[in-house]
Design an enzyme around this catalytic site. Structure first.
Site, mmCIF file in Angstrom:
data_model
loop_
_atom_site.group_PDB
_atom_site.id
_atom_site.type_symbol
_atom_site.label_atom_id
_atom_site.label_comp_id
_atom_site.label_asym_id
_atom_site.label_seq_id
_atom_site.Cartn_x
_atom_site.Cartn_y
_atom_site.Cartn_z
ATOM 1 N N TYR A 74 50.630 -33.290 -0.498
ATOM 2 C CA TYR A 74 50.965 -33.562 -1.904
ATOM 3 C C TYR A 74 49.805 -34.253 -2.621
ATOM 4 O O TYR A 74 49.450 -33.891 -3.738
ATOM 5 C CB TYR A 74 52.220 -34.440 -1.961
ATOM 6 C CG TYR A 74 52.790 -34.596 -3.338
ATOM 7 C CD1 TYR A 74 53.828 -33.769 -3.776
ATOM 8 C CD2 TYR A 74 52.306 -35.561 -4.209
ATOM 9 C CE1 TYR A 74 54.358 -33.909 -5.045
ATOM 10 C CE2 TYR A 74 52.830 -35.705 -5.483
ATOM 11 C CZ TYR A 74 53.858 -34.878 -5.902
ATOM 12 O OH TYR A 74 54.376 -35.017 -7.160
ATOM 13 N N PHE A 126 41.995 -16.730 -28.229
ATOM 14 C CA PHE A 126 42.904 -15.849 -27.500
ATOM 15 C C PHE A 126 44.333 -16.237 -27.912
ATOM 16 O O PHE A 126 44.561 -17.375 -28.319
ATOM 17 C CB PHE A 126 42.695 -16.003 -25.983
ATOM 18 C CG PHE A 126 43.625 -15.124 -25.207
ATOM 19 C CD1 PHE A 126 43.489 -13.749 -25.245
ATOM 20 C CD2 PHE A 126 44.677 -15.664 -24.471
ATOM 21 C CE1 PHE A 126 44.379 -12.928 -24.567
ATOM 22 C CE2 PHE A 126 45.561 -14.843 -23.793
ATOM 23 C CZ PHE A 126 45.416 -13.486 -23.839
ATOM 24 N N ASP A 127 45.285 -15.294 -27.796
ATOM 25 C CA ASP A 127 46.665 -15.516 -28.292
ATOM 26 C C ASP A 127 47.283 -16.832 -27.831
ATOM 27 O O ASP A 127 47.928 -17.523 -28.605
ATOM 28 C CB ASP A 127 47.661 -14.472 -27.777
ATOM 29 C CG ASP A 127 47.165 -13.072 -27.774
ATOM 30 O OD1 ASP A 127 45.973 -12.863 -28.021
ATOM 31 O OD2 ASP A 127 47.982 -12.186 -27.503
ATOM 32 N N ASP A 216 36.403 -22.044 -23.627
ATOM 33 C CA ASP A 216 37.489 -21.301 -22.991
ATOM 34 C C ASP A 216 36.743 -20.261 -22.158
ATOM 35 O O ASP A 216 36.284 -19.241 -22.675
ATOM 36 C CB ASP A 216 38.352 -20.656 -24.085
ATOM 37 C CG ASP A 216 39.441 -19.757 -23.524
ATOM 38 O OD1 ASP A 216 39.455 -19.533 -22.298
ATOM 39 O OD2 ASP A 216 40.263 -19.272 -24.313
ATOM 40 N N ALA A 218 37.242 -18.225 -19.337
ATOM 41 C CA ALA A 218 37.922 -17.343 -18.374
ATOM 42 C C ALA A 218 36.970 -16.316 -17.755
ATOM 43 O O ALA A 218 37.104 -15.957 -16.594
ATOM 44 C CB ALA A 218 39.080 -16.629 -19.071
ATOM 45 N N LYS A 259 40.814 -14.736 -14.006
ATOM 46 C CA LYS A 259 39.828 -13.701 -14.322
ATOM 47 C C LYS A 259 38.612 -13.917 -13.411
ATOM 48 O O LYS A 259 38.579 -13.415 -12.291
ATOM 49 C CB LYS A 259 39.427 -13.758 -15.797
ATOM 50 C CG LYS A 259 40.514 -13.274 -16.759
ATOM 51 C CD LYS A 259 41.531 -14.307 -17.079
ATOM 52 C CE LYS A 259 42.421 -13.925 -18.243
ATOM 53 N NZ LYS A 259 43.568 -14.832 -18.347
ATOM 54 N N HIS A 451 55.720 -7.725 -29.368
ATOM 55 C CA HIS A 451 55.292 -6.566 -28.581
ATOM 56 C C HIS A 451 55.788 -6.588 -27.138
ATOM 57 O O HIS A 451 55.940 -5.551 -26.519
ATOM 58 C CB HIS A 451 53.760 -6.428 -28.612
ATOM 59 C CG HIS A 451 53.032 -7.651 -28.155
ATOM 60 N ND1 HIS A 451 52.914 -8.766 -28.948
ATOM 61 C CD2 HIS A 451 52.393 -7.936 -27.003
ATOM 62 C CE1 HIS A 451 52.223 -9.695 -28.287
ATOM 63 N NE2 HIS A 451 51.902 -9.211 -27.103
HETATM 64 N N1 F0G Z 1 41.856 -17.584 -22.613
HETATM 65 C C1 F0G Z 1 41.467 -16.308 -22.569
HETATM 66 C C2 F0G Z 1 40.139 -15.927 -23.157
HETATM 67 C C3 F0G Z 1 42.283 -15.329 -21.981
HETATM 68 O O1 F0G Z 1 41.878 -14.053 -21.958
HETATM 69 C C4 F0G Z 1 43.526 -15.717 -21.430
HETATM 70 C C5 F0G Z 1 44.418 -14.736 -20.813
HETATM 71 C C6 F0G Z 1 43.897 -17.078 -21.493
HETATM 72 C C7 F0G Z 1 43.028 -17.982 -22.095
HETATM 73 C C8 F0G Z 1 45.202 -17.570 -20.957
HETATM 74 O O2 F0G Z 1 45.160 -17.659 -19.579
HETATM 75 O O3 F0G Z 1 46.885 -16.034 -18.773
HETATM 76 O O4 F0G Z 1 45.891 -17.783 -17.268
HETATM 77 O O5 F0G Z 1 47.455 -18.430 -19.059
HETATM 78 N N2 F0G Z 1 44.259 -13.493 -20.921
HETATM 79 C C9 F0G Z 1 45.041 -12.427 -20.291
HETATM 80 C C10 F0G Z 1 44.633 -11.084 -20.850
HETATM 81 C C11 F0G Z 1 46.510 -12.636 -20.282
HETATM 82 O O6 F0G Z 1 45.290 -10.080 -20.492
HETATM 83 O O7 F0G Z 1 43.659 -10.988 -21.603
HETATM 84 P P1 F0G Z 1 46.425 -17.456 -18.622
#
Ligand code: F0G
Length: 468
Positions: A74, A126-127, A216, A218, A259, A451
């Site tokens: 833990y 990103f969304d 950010d 990824a 990623k 979507h």
């Molecule tokens: N930032 C970027 C640039 C991303 O592409 C994603 C996720 C996230 C943050 C969020 O990360 O999914 O680990 O919570 N992108 C995926 C995509 C879902 O299909 O582009 P997460």
């Protein structure tokens, strides 16, 4: 035009996972049952899945071996120490906070630092980054560079517009801005790279105004590869040195390690500010877990410790970027208009240009997405009016998508070039009868992120005809 040469894989296959193409009639039945929403189809009914490159990588033999070393204690697990050492070595920050994925890092960060009404500036959010900003009462502002939609394949279309950044800070004042972010690569504009020059200029502006600057990151390794390939002065630099230079310019990072961590789950925050580290970990214990596991198993941390190093291997990166480029080239040969240059993780088809006879409000991107499944059992995703249109659930404003795109994301080390050839053949068949494709209308939608769960109906019977 001659067919481009396939890039050669820098690995061989040790374990295989069977996939199956359903008969056309079954695919027709599945898509109807899914109300023409590709998210409602079971993975077992997909032949080739290009929905995302996130959490879909294949692990290496070294990663599978590392999994067995997982220390599931833990507190203070050895797995965390190994993970922490690797993250510090690459990102150069004093404190490392593991999180179960990218959006949990965003949630922790913005819950801690964001005051309602403050802005977060980004090359393009990103969304989930946008969603987490808004959820805490913040305002997410995108500042993509002016070349972003230029119909020519410029190398660094992911850059931030530094003139607009300066102007925004001057206009609103630094107190109104919570942080400046840089997304590498810039996913939402097509996985486009950001140049070192731009990163350093943004860093300079942030320092001048004493604003926190976070990445950010990824897809940081893919971005480093583009810098080495396309930015003068970096040709001979190892990827790790480029990464070090990039991250020396910032105060911290948030990473979805699903990623470029080459892992199926994971993420983290790394930063230098001790007080902020303390505040984030205080919250984290309430919502994610103890700071040495952060919602992950010890074995996940060990997998990441290996994956984060492996992803910087120059042979791997060369192959990765070449494979996505090869995919873009054969899709173009099949008649698909694509966003150029091809980015790091995906090819984006311009469905609006391909299906000029279907108006945006009838979702040309979704028509193409459905056609890929019906014609070849391939899952792709619409990034257009279905994803970004509709009504803003908070302001009631009518929303519109900048373009009608379809994303074909390439999972890392998963599909062979023959799989990509097969998809290009499917694309050519769709292209040959594209006039027969019809649009869609929505019969059900949720208020947020429609979507994922919406139901659709075929407007014209054409879509059925092309695939019968
Ligand atoms: N930032 C970027 C640039 C991303 O592409 C994603 C996720 C996230 C943050 C969020 O990360 O999914 O680990 O919570 N992108 C995926 C995509 C879902 O299909 O582009 P997460």
């Amino acid at each position: 035009m001659e067919k481009p040469r396939q890039p050669t894989e820098p690995y061989r296959v040790k374990s295989v996972e069977p996939i199956k193409l359903l008969a056309r009639q079954e695919r027709q039945q599945k898509i109807e049952q899914a109300h023409y929403n590709i998210f409602n189809i079971d993975a077992a009914d997909i032949y080739i899945d290009l929905l995302t490159d996130s959490g879909t990588s294949a692990m290496s033999n070294r990663q599978w071996a590392a999994l067995m070393m997982g220390d599931e204690s833990y507190a203070g697990a050895q797995s965390f120490r190994r993970f922490e050492k690797v993250v510090k070595g690459i990102f150069g920050k004093k404190f490392v906070i593991p999180c179960h994925q990218g959006r949990s890092a965003e949630n922790l960060m913005f819950s801690t630092i964001l005051k309602p009404g403050q802005y977060v500036l980004n090359n393009t959010h990103f969304d989930t980054t946008r969603g987490n900003t808004q959820h805490k009462g913040g305002i997410a502002v995108d500042l993509p560079c002016p070349e972003v939609d230029a119909p020519v394949p410029l190398p660094f279309k992911g850059d931030m517009d530094t003139r607009r950044l300066e102007a925004f800070i001057e206009e609103h004042g630094r107190e109104k801005i919570a942080m400046v972010m840089m997304t590498v690569t810039n996913n939402s504009v097509g996985g486009q790279a950001v140049s070192m020059k731009n990163i350093k200029e943004v860093s300079r502006i942030c320092k001048k105004h004493r604003l926190p600057f976070f990445f950010d990151c990824a897809r940081f390794a893919e971005n480093c590869f583009f810098i080495r390939r396309d930015e003068p002065g970096y040709e001979d630099k190892p990827i790790k040195e480029i990464a070090a230079e990039m991250f020396a310019a910032c105060d911290g990072v948030m990473m979805s390690a699903k990623k470029d961590g080459l892992a199926n789950i994971g993420g983290f925050i790394a930063l230098d500010d001790e007080e902020l580290y303390q505040r984030i970990t205080d919250l984290m214990i309430l919502v994610e877990g103890f700071p040495t596991y952060g919602g992950l198993a010890g074995r996940d941390l060990d997998i990441l410790a290996v994956g984060l190093e492996e992803v910087m291997d120059p042979d791997y990166l060369q192959y990765r970027i070449d494979q996505v480029k090869y995919f873009g080239d054969i899709l173009m040969q099949a008649g698909m208009p694509i966003v150029e240059p091809t980015g790091g993780h995906a090819v984006f088809i311009d469905a609006g240009a391909l299906l000029g006879h279907i108006p945006a409000e009838q979702f040309p991107g979704q028509a193409l997405t459905v056609a890929f499944y019906l014609e070849g059992g391939v899952r792709v995703v619409e990034i257009g009016s279905l994803m970004f249109g509709g009504t803003d659930p908070v302001t009631g404003e009518k929303l519109s998508a900048p373009r009608e795109l379809v994303r074909l994301a390439v999972p890392r080390r998963v599909y062979t070039n023959s799989h990509l050839d097969y998809i290009a053949e499917v694309a050519a068949r769709i292209n040959a009868r594209k006039e027969l494709l019809g649009g869609f209308k929505i019969s059900y939608q949720s208020r947020f992120l429609r979507h994922f769960t919406c139901k659709l109906e075929v407007i014209a019977p054409r879509n059925v005809e092309v695939n019968s």
